[in-house]
Design a protein around this motif. Structure first.
Motif, PDB file in Angstrom:
ATOM      1  N   VAL A 143       0.868  -1.176   0.000  1.00 43.40           N
ATOM      2  CA  VAL A 143       0.000   0.000   0.000  1.00 43.40           C
ATOM      3  C   VAL A 143       0.904   1.224   0.000  1.00 43.40           C
ATOM      4  N   HIS A 144       0.664   2.152  -0.918  1.00 40.63           N
ATOM      5  CA  HIS A 144       1.557   3.305  -1.057  1.00 40.63           C
ATOM      6  C   HIS A 144       1.500   4.197   0.174  1.00 40.63           C
ATOM      7  N   CYS A 145       0.298   4.603   0.579  1.00 42.85           N
ATOM      8  CA  CYS A 145       0.045   5.424   1.779  1.00 42.85           C
ATOM      9  C   CYS A 145       0.422   6.894   1.626  1.00 42.85           C
ATOM     10  N   LEU A 153       8.035   1.632   6.262  1.00 41.57           N
ATOM     11  CA  LEU A 153       8.255   2.381   7.491  1.00 41.57           C
ATOM     12  C   LEU A 153       7.394   1.859   8.640  1.00 41.57           C
ATOM     13  N   GLU A 154       6.309   1.137   8.309  1.00 41.71           N
ATOM     14  CA  GLU A 154       5.510   0.529   9.369  1.00 41.71           C
ATOM     15  C   GLU A 154       6.362  -0.422  10.205  1.00 41.71           C
ATOM     16  N   THR A 155       7.392  -0.994   9.612  1.00 42.41           N
ATOM     17  CA  THR A 155       8.230  -1.959  10.321  1.00 42.41           C
ATOM     18  C   THR A 155       9.227  -1.275  11.244  1.00 42.41           C
ATOM     19  N   ILE A 156       9.378   0.032  11.120  1.00 42.70           N
ATOM     20  CA  ILE A 156      10.352   0.760  11.936  1.00 42.70           C
ATOM     21  C   ILE A 156       9.678   1.553  13.043  1.00 42.70           C
ATOM     22  N   ALA A 157       8.606   2.272  12.695  1.00 43.96           N
ATOM     23  CA  ALA A 157       7.908   3.095  13.684  1.00 43.96           C
ATOM     24  C   ALA A 157       6.484   2.581  13.843  1.00 43.96           C
ATOM     25  N   PRO A 158       5.993   2.372  15.068  1.00 43.77           N
ATOM     26  CA  PRO A 158       4.625   1.918  15.257  1.00 43.77           C
ATOM     27  C   PRO A 158       3.634   2.876  14.594  1.00 43.77           C
ATOM     28  N   ASN A 159       2.666   2.300  13.848  1.00 37.49           N
ATOM     29  CA  ASN A 159       1.641   3.104  13.174  1.00 37.49           C
ATOM     30  C   ASN A 159       2.227   4.135  12.233  1.00 37.49           C
ATOM     31  N   ALA A 160       3.382   3.827  11.610  1.00 39.03           N
ATOM     32  CA  ALA A 160       4.036   4.816  10.746  1.00 39.03           C
ATOM     33  C   ALA A 160       3.163   5.228   9.598  1.00 39.03           C
ATOM     34  N   SER A 161       2.361   4.297   9.050  1.00 41.04           N
ATOM     35  CA  SER A 161       1.533   4.648   7.909  1.00 41.04           C
ATOM     36  C   SER A 161       0.486   5.686   8.280  1.00 41.04           C
ATOM     37  N   ARG A 162       0.156   5.783   9.585  1.00 45.16           N
ATOM     38  CA  ARG A 162      -0.798   6.799  10.022  1.00 45.16           C
ATOM     39  C   ARG A 162      -0.094   8.105  10.387  1.00 45.16           C
ATOM     40  N   TYR A 213      -4.378  14.490   1.024  1.00 43.36           N
ATOM     41  CA  TYR A 213      -4.485  13.243   0.263  1.00 43.36           C
ATOM     42  C   TYR A 213      -4.581  12.019   1.171  1.00 43.36           C
ATOM     43  N   MET A 214      -4.825  12.223   2.457  1.00 43.15           N
ATOM     44  CA  MET A 214      -4.901  11.118   3.405  1.00 43.15           C
ATOM     45  C   MET A 214      -6.335  10.648   3.573  1.00 43.15           C
ATOM     46  N   ALA A 215      -6.499   9.314   3.648  1.00 47.69           N
ATOM     47  CA  ALA A 215      -7.798   8.724   3.907  1.00 47.69           C
ATOM     48  C   ALA A 215      -8.096   8.752   5.406  1.00 47.69           C
ATOM     49  N   PRO A 216      -9.388   8.705   5.783  1.00 48.27           N
ATOM     50  CA  PRO A 216      -9.724   8.754   7.214  1.00 48.27           C
ATOM     51  C   PRO A 216      -9.036   7.676   8.042  1.00 48.27           C
ATOM     52  N   GLU A 217      -8.856   6.463   7.457  1.00 53.45           N
ATOM     53  CA  GLU A 217      -8.255   5.383   8.239  1.00 53.45           C
ATOM     54  C   GLU A 217      -6.792   5.628   8.569  1.00 53.45           C
ATOM     55  N   GLN A 218      -6.149   6.570   7.873  1.00 51.33           N
ATOM     56  CA  GLN A 218      -4.769   6.909   8.219  1.00 51.33           C
ATOM     57  C   GLN A 218      -4.704   7.782   9.471  1.00 51.33           C
ATOM     58  N   ILE A 219      -5.826   8.294   9.870  1.00 52.20           N
ATOM     59  CA  ILE A 219      -5.870   9.196  11.021  1.00 52.20           C
ATOM     60  C   ILE A 219      -6.558   8.547  12.217  1.00 52.20           C
ATOM     61  N   ARG A 279      -7.887   0.584  -0.714  1.00 55.69           N
ATOM     62  CA  ARG A 279      -8.853   1.684  -0.780  1.00 55.69           C
ATOM     63  C   ARG A 279      -8.245   2.987  -0.273  1.00 55.69           C
ATOM     64  N   THR A 280      -7.257   2.872   0.624  1.00 59.47           N
ATOM     65  CA  THR A 280      -6.571   4.063   1.122  1.00 59.47           C
ATOM     66  C   THR A 280      -5.916   4.811  -0.027  1.00 59.47           C
ATOM     67  N   ASP A 281      -5.252   4.058  -0.894  1.00 56.26           N
ATOM     68  CA  ASP A 281      -4.607   4.672  -2.053  1.00 56.26           C
ATOM     69  C   ASP A 281      -5.623   5.177  -3.057  1.00 56.26           C
ATOM     70  N   MET A 282      -6.774   4.524  -3.165  1.00 57.67           N
ATOM     71  CA  MET A 282      -7.760   4.951  -4.154  1.00 57.67           C
ATOM     72  C   MET A 282      -8.352   6.309  -3.800  1.00 57.67           C
ATOM     73  N   LEU A 283      -8.522   6.594  -2.515  1.00 60.25           N
ATOM     74  CA  LEU A 283      -8.971   7.934  -2.147  1.00 60.25           C
ATOM     75  C   LEU A 283      -7.925   8.963  -2.561  1.00 60.25           C
ATOM     76  N   ALA A 284      -6.655   8.654  -2.298  1.00 63.24           N
ATOM     77  CA  ALA A 284      -5.584   9.580  -2.682  1.00 63.24           C
ATOM     78  C   ALA A 284      -5.509   9.730  -4.197  1.00 63.24           C
ATOM     79  N   TRP A 285      -5.753   8.644  -4.927  1.00 60.47           N
ATOM     80  CA  TRP A 285      -5.751   8.708  -6.395  1.00 60.47           C
ATOM     81  C   TRP A 285      -6.835   9.656  -6.896  1.00 60.47           C
ATOM     82  N   GLY A 286      -8.039   9.532  -6.330  1.00 64.22           N
ATOM     83  CA  GLY A 286      -9.116  10.430  -6.737  1.00 64.22           C
ATOM     84  C   GLY A 286      -8.795  11.883  -6.432  1.00 64.22           C
ATOM     85  N   ALA A 287      -8.229  12.133  -5.251  1.00 65.41           N
ATOM     86  CA  ALA A 287      -7.858  13.501  -4.883  1.00 65.41           C
ATOM     87  C   ALA A 287      -6.755  14.036  -5.791  1.00 65.41           C
TER      88      ALA A 287
END
Length: 220
Positions: free
Chosen positions: A135-137, A162-171, A178-184, A192-200
């Motif tokens: 997932v691009h994020c 980066l998720e493997t280095i910092a907890p919740n890094a993708s958020r 360009y962030m989806a609600p689930e990133q917050i 679907r996270t990337d698809m919202l960013a694609w549309g934006a």
């Protein structure tokens, strides 16, 4: 991609096997350099030192980047990865050409066939990225380069890794417009996270304005 700027006094002269020749950009994740290995030009992203704190996490980071190397269509292909003085770096194909953000800033919104090619090319890139389990994020106009053979998506795999280095890094890492609600709100990150960013991103390309009215800026 921006024209390279001279290296600053604190920039390294080389990273791994790669000799640096200029600074391409700097952001919330790290610095990107133009570099060479033999006659080939590449882009090297050196991540911020804060991502180097945990040895086991760095190992997982390297495995995620190895997975990203399987993706090539409509992207800047990931070529290599390693550590420079304990700090992770990622090497990708160098794509000559402006970012979508620079293109819109210089010439205004895209339309017609140009917009259609942008939409289809970036959608194909996301399909390939998601098929590889990534997932691009952080899809946004700055992460789409308009190369001579069409649009290319860059920096894929890095946010996921980066998720493997910092907890919740993708958020923590993203661009508010360009962030989806689930990133917050700690929801489930997925394609679907990337698809919202694609549309934006396509909305920005077509209008020259951010879909949600938020300024560009990274969450870290």
């Amino acid at each position: 991609m921006s024209e390279p700027q001279p290296l600053r006094p604190w920039d390294p002269q080389s990273i791994g096997r790669y000799r640096l020749s200029g600074l391409l950009g700097e952001g919330g994740q790290g610095s990107v350099y133009l570099a060479a290995l033999d006659a080939a030009r590449v882009a090297v992203k050196l991540l911020h030192p804060r991502y180097a704190a945990h040895e086991s996490a760095r190992g997982r980071f390297m495995r995620e980047i190895q997975a990203a190397r399987l993706v090539s269509d409509y992207t800047a292909q990931v070529l290599d990865a390693g550590e420079h003085r304990g700090v992770p770096y990622v090497v990708s194909e160098y794509i000559p050409g402006p970012s979508l953000a620079d293109r819109v800033a210089a010439d205004g919104p895209c339309a017609g066939g140009e917009l259609a090619r942008l939409a289809s090319g970036t959608l194909a890139a996301l399909a390939a990225i998601h098929a590889a389990g990534i997932v691009h994020c952080d899809l946004k106009p700055e992460n789409i380069l308009l190369g001579p053979d069409g649009p290319r998506v860059v920096d894929f795999g890095i946010a996921r890794a980066l998720e493997t280095i910092a907890p919740n890094a993708s958020r923590q890492i993203g661009t508010p417009a360009y962030m989806a609600p689930e990133q917050i709100d700690a929801g489930l990150i997925g394609p679907r996270t990337d698809m919202l960013a694609w549309g934006a991103t396509l909305a920005f390309a077509a209008t020259g304005t951010h879909a949600f009215g938020a300024p560009i800026g990274h969450v870290r």
